[in-house]
Design an enzyme around this catalytic site. Structure first.
Site, short mmCIF file in Angstrom:
data_model
loop_
_atom_site.label_atom_id
_atom_site.label_comp_id
_atom_site.label_asym_id
_atom_site.label_seq_id
_atom_site.Cartn_x
_atom_site.Cartn_y
_atom_site.Cartn_z
N THR A 83 0.86 -1.17 0.00
CA THR A 83 0.00 0.00 0.00
C THR A 83 0.90 1.22 0.00
OG1 THR A 83 -1.41 1.36 1.45
CG2 THR A 83 -0.18 -0.38 2.50
N CYS A 197 -2.13 4.76 -5.32
CA CYS A 197 -2.87 3.94 -4.37
C CYS A 197 -2.98 2.59 -5.03
CB CYS A 197 -4.25 4.53 -4.09
SG CYS A 197 -5.33 3.40 -3.18
#
Length: 233
Positions: A83, A197
């Site tokens: 992430t 992202c």
């Protein structure tokens, strides 16, 4: 082959993509039925999301360090955080273990520079777009100029990630919203766009942008395969 340690579950939707990309790439590289040696510690993203939006970064750092130590104890040779947002505590995580951490921004920035691009738009969570832990690394370590959307667009990008993409919801209306936001970044001078992202790749692709897009999920995963197989770093 080195053992890849993945800190995942943030969200599991993108962590599943990491697992797929890594194993497909190892099979392509080695042939036959080869696959990656890997360990994954998968978080409960419900807990992570709550702490993020309450701003409890110390608690999140403790969670990430605990995960890193579990993977190290389990035999991982290096770590990756699956992430972008949670690279906010990458320095603390790296300092807490004795194995390397493959930072998601580094192979991304290297690909951007290799393409001769210096000014990039950044899409991601509000944390990634607005705080300096990610933009600052791109600027200071790699000399990139980073543009982010205006406030309303940042809010929309963030909302789509947390209300839709992390739950595996993909809407055409949200794709159109992202296309429009990308177009405005290009109007500001962005020569490329970072999908900063790991869930954004579920929604948009190169077909949705008039300039090159750099998918951090794929770039990070393939960099891990290179490291695991001993490519020159």
């Amino acid at each position: 082959m080195k053992v890849i340690g993945l800190i995942g579950g943030m969200s599991w939707e993108s962590s599943a993509e990491y697992y797929r990309i890594i194993n497909e790439a190892v099979r392509d590289r080695l042939g036959g039925v080869h696959s990656a040696k890997s360990l994954m510690w998968s978080m409960d993203f419900g807990e992570i999301e709550r702490l993020q939006h309450h701003g409890d970064w110390p608690a999140l750092t403790e969670e990430m360090i605990a995960a890193a130590r579990r993977l190290e104890a389990g035999g991982a040779d290096f770590l990756m955080i699956c992430t972008n947002t949670m690279h906010k505590m990458a320095g603390d995580v790296s300092a807490a273990v004795s194995i390397p951490l493959l930072h998601i921004a580094d192979p991304t920035a290297e690909k951007i520079k290799a393409a001769g691009i210096r000014k990039v738009g950044l899409l991601g969570t509000a944390f990634t777009m607005e705080q300096e832990f990610y933009k600052g690394r791109l600027a200071e370590k790699f000399g990139l100029e980073v543009l982010v959307p205006e406030a309303d667009d940042r809010a929309r990008v963030h909302e789509i990630i947390y209300r839709e993409l992390v739950a595996g919801i993909v809407k055409d209306s949200s794709r159109e919203a992202y296309r429009a936001i990308i177009a405005r970044l290009v109007d500001q001078g962005a020569e490329a766009v970072i999908m900063g992202c790991t869930e954004i790749m579920l929604l948009i692709s190169q077909a949705d942008s008039p300039v090159p897009v750099f998918d951090t999920t794929e770039i990070h995963a393939l960099a891990a395969v290179g490291l695991a197989l001993g490519d020159a770093q």
